[in-house]
Design a protein around this motif. Structure first.
Motif, PDB file in Angstrom:
ATOM      1  N   LEU A 196     -14.482   2.839 -64.913  1.00 41.14           N
ATOM      2  CA  LEU A 196     -15.422   2.073 -65.742  1.00 41.14           C
ATOM      3  C   LEU A 196     -16.333   1.159 -64.923  1.00 41.14           C
ATOM      4  CD1 LEU A 196     -12.919   1.287 -68.589  1.00 41.14           C
ATOM      5  CD2 LEU A 196     -15.056   2.585 -68.856  1.00 41.14           C
ATOM      6  N   ILE A 197     -16.322   1.328 -63.601  1.00 44.78           N
ATOM      7  CA  ILE A 197     -17.257   0.561 -62.777  1.00 44.78           C
ATOM      8  C   ILE A 197     -18.373   1.475 -62.289  1.00 44.78           C
ATOM      9  CG2 ILE A 197     -15.553  -1.179 -62.112  1.00 44.78           C
ATOM     10  CD1 ILE A 197     -15.277   0.187 -59.418  1.00 44.78           C
ATOM     11  N   ASP A 198     -19.480   0.878 -61.906  1.00 40.96           N
ATOM     12  CA  ASP A 198     -20.664   1.641 -61.524  1.00 40.96           C
ATOM     13  C   ASP A 198     -20.456   2.412 -60.217  1.00 40.96           C
ATOM     14  OD1 ASP A 198     -20.813  -1.015 -60.181  1.00 40.96           O
ATOM     15  OD2 ASP A 198     -22.650  -0.163 -59.347  1.00 40.96           O
ATOM     16  N   GLU A 199     -21.320   3.384 -59.981  1.00 41.34           N
ATOM     17  CA  GLU A 199     -21.190   4.270 -58.819  1.00 41.34           C
ATOM     18  C   GLU A 199     -21.237   3.510 -57.498  1.00 41.34           C
ATOM     19  OE1 GLU A 199     -24.218   7.245 -59.226  1.00 41.34           O
ATOM     20  OE2 GLU A 199     -23.265   8.136 -60.993  1.00 41.34           O
ATOM     21  N   GLU A 200     -22.113   2.514 -57.385  1.00 39.05           N
ATOM     22  CA  GLU A 200     -22.224   1.756 -56.140  1.00 39.05           C
ATOM     23  C   GLU A 200     -20.945   0.974 -55.868  1.00 39.05           C
ATOM     24  OE1 GLU A 200     -23.701   0.253 -52.573  1.00 39.05           O
ATOM     25  OE2 GLU A 200     -24.285   1.992 -53.758  1.00 39.05           O
ATOM     26  N   SER A 201     -20.381   0.335 -56.873  1.00 40.93           N
ATOM     27  CA  SER A 201     -19.118  -0.388 -56.700  1.00 40.93           C
ATOM     28  C   SER A 201     -17.996   0.581 -56.337  1.00 40.93           C
ATOM     29  CB  SER A 201     -18.756  -1.155 -57.974  1.00 40.93           C
ATOM     30  OG  SER A 201     -19.724  -2.131 -58.278  1.00 40.93           O
ATOM     31  N   GLN A 202     -17.988   1.756 -56.958  1.00 41.52           N
ATOM     32  CA  GLN A 202     -16.978   2.762 -56.617  1.00 41.52           C
ATOM     33  C   GLN A 202     -17.116   3.189 -55.159  1.00 41.52           C
ATOM     34  OE1 GLN A 202     -16.903   6.123 -59.254  1.00 41.52           O
ATOM     35  NE2 GLN A 202     -16.363   4.879 -61.032  1.00 41.52           N
ATOM     36  N   ARG A 203     -18.350   3.362 -54.696  1.00 38.83           N
ATOM     37  CA  ARG A 203     -18.583   3.766 -53.300  1.00 38.83           C
ATOM     38  C   ARG A 203     -18.047   2.705 -52.340  1.00 38.83           C
ATOM     39  NH1 ARG A 203     -21.667   2.504 -49.303  1.00 38.83           N
ATOM     40  NH2 ARG A 203     -22.999   1.089 -50.478  1.00 38.83           N
ATOM     41  N   ARG A 204     -18.316   1.447 -52.649  1.00 38.81           N
ATOM     42  CA  ARG A 204     -17.855   0.370 -51.769  1.00 38.81           C
ATOM     43  C   ARG A 204     -16.327   0.246 -51.779  1.00 38.81           C
ATOM     44  NH1 ARG A 204     -22.469  -4.341 -52.246  1.00 38.81           N
ATOM     45  NH2 ARG A 204     -24.174  -2.998 -51.523  1.00 38.81           N
ATOM     46  N   LEU A 205     -15.703   0.454 -52.925  1.00 35.36           N
ATOM     47  CA  LEU A 205     -14.241   0.425 -52.976  1.00 35.36           C
ATOM     48  C   LEU A 205     -13.648   1.612 -52.209  1.00 35.36           C
ATOM     49  CD1 LEU A 205     -13.536  -0.723 -56.640  1.00 35.36           C
ATOM     50  CD2 LEU A 205     -13.357  -2.076 -54.544  1.00 35.36           C
ATOM     51  N   TYR A 206     -14.328   2.753 -52.260  1.00 36.42           N
ATOM     52  CA  TYR A 206     -13.887   3.914 -51.491  1.00 36.42           C
ATOM     53  C   TYR A 206     -13.911   3.592 -49.999  1.00 36.42           C
ATOM     54  CZ  TYR A 206     -13.907   8.512 -49.313  1.00 36.42           C
ATOM     55  OH  TYR A 206     -13.615   9.586 -48.510  1.00 36.42           O
ATOM     56  N   GLU A 207     -15.000   2.946 -49.530  1.00 34.75           N
ATOM     57  CA  GLU A 207     -15.100   2.563 -48.117  1.00 34.75           C
ATOM     58  C   GLU A 207     -13.975   1.607 -47.734  1.00 34.75           C
ATOM     59  OE1 GLU A 207     -18.997   0.913 -47.714  1.00 34.75           O
ATOM     60  OE2 GLU A 207     -19.972   2.877 -47.739  1.00 34.75           O
ATOM     61  N   ARG A 208     -13.665   0.661 -48.603  1.00 31.81           N
ATOM     62  CA  ARG A 208     -12.589  -0.288 -48.327  1.00 31.81           C
ATOM     63  C   ARG A 208     -11.233   0.425 -48.268  1.00 31.81           C
ATOM     64  NH1 ARG A 208     -13.815  -5.555 -48.319  1.00 31.81           N
ATOM     65  NH2 ARG A 208     -15.947  -6.035 -48.861  1.00 31.81           N
ATOM     66  N   ALA A 209     -11.024   1.379 -49.159  1.00 33.40           N
ATOM     67  CA  ALA A 209      -9.766   2.128 -49.156  1.00 33.40           C
ATOM     68  C   ALA A 209      -9.625   2.937 -47.871  1.00 33.40           C
ATOM     69  CB  ALA A 209      -9.685   3.038 -50.385  1.00 33.40           C
ATOM     70  N   ARG A 210     -10.712   3.563 -47.433  1.00 32.74           N
ATOM     71  CA  ARG A 210     -10.687   4.325 -46.171  1.00 32.74           C
ATOM     72  C   ARG A 210     -10.360   3.411 -45.000  1.00 32.74           C
ATOM     73  NH1 ARG A 210     -16.112   7.128 -45.785  1.00 32.74           N
ATOM     74  NH2 ARG A 210     -16.053   5.907 -43.894  1.00 32.74           N
ATOM     75  N   SER A 211     -10.973   2.235 -44.999  1.00 33.18           N
ATOM     76  CA  SER A 211     -10.728   1.279 -43.921  1.00 33.18           C
ATOM     77  C   SER A 211      -9.275   0.792 -43.939  1.00 33.18           C
ATOM     78  CB  SER A 211     -11.685   0.098 -44.052  1.00 33.18           C
ATOM     79  OG  SER A 211     -11.447  -0.855 -43.060  1.00 33.18           O
ATOM     80  N   ALA A 212      -8.750   0.474 -45.120  1.00 28.88           N
ATOM     81  CA  ALA A 212      -7.361   0.020 -45.242  1.00 28.88           C
ATOM     82  C   ALA A 212      -6.396   1.119 -44.822  1.00 28.88           C
ATOM     83  CB  ALA A 212      -7.075  -0.422 -46.675  1.00 28.88           C
ATOM     84  N   THR A 213      -6.711   2.371 -45.160  1.00 27.11           N
ATOM     85  CA  THR A 213      -5.871   3.494 -44.766  1.00 27.11           C
ATOM     86  C   THR A 213      -5.851   3.630 -43.248  1.00 27.11           C
ATOM     87  OG1 THR A 213      -6.234   4.672 -46.845  1.00 27.11           O
ATOM     88  CG2 THR A 213      -5.600   6.009 -44.940  1.00 27.11           C
ATOM     89  N   ALA A 214      -7.005   3.469 -42.613  1.00 26.51           N
ATOM     90  CA  ALA A 214      -7.090   3.588 -41.155  1.00 26.51           C
ATOM     91  C   ALA A 214      -6.278   2.496 -40.454  1.00 26.51           C
ATOM     92  CB  ALA A 214      -8.545   3.524 -40.707  1.00 26.51           C
ATOM     93  N   LEU A 215      -6.169   1.337 -41.082  1.00 25.01           N
ATOM     94  CA  LEU A 215      -5.449   0.217 -40.468  1.00 25.01           C
ATOM     95  C   LEU A 215      -3.976   0.167 -40.839  1.00 25.01           C
ATOM     96  CD1 LEU A 215      -8.092  -2.584 -41.094  1.00 25.01           C
ATOM     97  CD2 LEU A 215      -7.587  -1.438 -38.920  1.00 25.01           C
ATOM     98  N   GLY A 216      -3.610   0.832 -41.934  1.00 21.29           N
ATOM     99  CA  GLY A 216      -2.251   0.694 -42.464  1.00 21.29           C
ATOM    100  C   GLY A 216      -1.374   1.890 -42.208  1.00 21.29           C
ATOM    101  N   ALA A 217      -0.205   1.806 -42.820  1.00 21.69           N
ATOM    102  CA  ALA A 217       0.795   2.861 -42.645  1.00 21.69           C
ATOM    103  C   ALA A 217       0.789   3.860 -43.792  1.00 21.69           C
ATOM    104  CB  ALA A 217       2.178   2.227 -42.537  1.00 21.69           C
ATOM    105  N   ARG A 218      -0.123   3.675 -44.745  1.00 22.88           N
ATOM    106  CA  ARG A 218      -0.159   4.611 -45.867  1.00 22.88           C
ATOM    107  C   ARG A 218      -1.599   4.807 -46.315  1.00 22.88           C
ATOM    108  NH1 ARG A 218      -0.687   2.972 -51.264  1.00 22.88           N
ATOM    109  NH2 ARG A 218      -0.773   0.741 -51.612  1.00 22.88           N
ATOM    110  N   GLU A 219      -1.781   5.787 -47.197  1.00 21.48           N
ATOM    111  CA  GLU A 219      -3.113   6.072 -47.718  1.00 21.48           C
ATOM    112  C   GLU A 219      -3.360   5.232 -48.970  1.00 21.48           C
ATOM    113  OE1 GLU A 219      -5.666   9.876 -49.332  1.00 21.48           O
ATOM    114  OE2 GLU A 219      -4.034  10.198 -47.919  1.00 21.48           O
ATOM    115  N   TYR A 220      -4.516   4.603 -49.019  1.00 24.72           N
ATOM    116  CA  TYR A 220      -4.898   3.784 -50.173  1.00 24.72           C
ATOM    117  C   TYR A 220      -5.944   4.519 -50.995  1.00 24.72           C
ATOM    118  CZ  TYR A 220      -2.493  -0.158 -48.078  1.00 24.72           C
ATOM    119  OH  TYR A 220      -1.535  -0.983 -47.560  1.00 24.72           O
ATOM    120  N   GLU A 221      -5.872   4.325 -52.311  1.00 26.46           N
ATOM    121  CA  GLU A 221      -6.858   4.879 -53.231  1.00 26.46           C
ATOM    122  C   GLU A 221      -7.890   3.792 -53.549  1.00 26.46           C
ATOM    123  OE1 GLU A 221      -7.029   7.954 -54.027  1.00 26.46           O
ATOM    124  OE2 GLU A 221      -5.083   8.592 -53.274  1.00 26.46           O
ATOM    125  N   PRO A 222      -9.109   4.175 -53.893  1.00 26.20           N
ATOM    126  CA  PRO A 222     -10.145   3.181 -54.180  1.00 26.20           C
ATOM    127  C   PRO A 222      -9.763   2.185 -55.277  1.00 26.20           C
ATOM    128  CG  PRO A 222     -11.129   5.341 -53.951  1.00 26.20           C
ATOM    129  CD  PRO A 222      -9.642   5.533 -53.917  1.00 26.20           C
TER     130      PRO A 222
END
Length: 149
Positions: free
Chosen positions: A54-80
């Motif tokens: 229910l959030i806009d495409e741009e906000s979804q894109r930014r949350l996706y980037e944050r999830a990718r970054s958190a996954t790269a730094l952490g021990a598990r995969e994060y979803e947006p």
């Protein structure tokens, strides 16, 4: 004179009927669905996925980037949708029943929904945008900063 039990039962039935009619074809409906999904997300993490939709495409894109970054730094995969931070995404009050969501247009395809609680100081504005699939909440998700090369 109606008994309090009958009045409470009728109120519950009317509220349930109104809740079923909520959809994202109006700014108020999309905002109410978003807030409800976030509230349910406290106990049911899968509801955060509903809020994410229910959030806009741009906000979804930014949350996706944050999830990718958190996954790269952490021990598990994060979803947006796991990036919807409790303090920044959720209201700190319960919306007033009935008239707790009021929209005002802010130009073509844009609106702001004011969410009100029981107390006069309990107010929050949710910017909204109309996208192809309905009204969406616009979150203030800052761009990720990258380290200088």
């Amino acid at each position: 004179m109606r008994s309090p039990i009958v009045v409470a039962l009728l109120s519950s039935v009317l509220l349930a009927a109104c809740a079923r009619e909520l959809d994202d074809t109006t700014p108020e409906g999309a905002a109410a669905l978003f807030v409800d999904a976030l509230e349910r997300g406290r106990d049911d993490r899968s509801a955060l996925r509903e809020a994410h939709e229910l959030i806009d495409e741009e906000s979804q894109r930014r949350l996706y980037e944050r999830a990718r970054s958190a996954t790269a730094l952490g021990a598990r995969e994060y979803e947006p949708w796991e990036m919807l931070v409790e303090g920044r995404s959720r209201l700190r009050f319960t919306p007033r029943r009935g008239s707790g969501f009021r929209a005002r247009e802010e130009g073509e395809g844009r609106a702001v929904v004011t969410v009100s609680g029981e107390e006069p100081s309990q107010r929050a504005d949710l910017p909204m945008v109309l996208e192809d699939d309905g009204w969406r909440v616009v979150l203030d998700v800052p761009e990720l900063r990258t380290a200088p090369e």
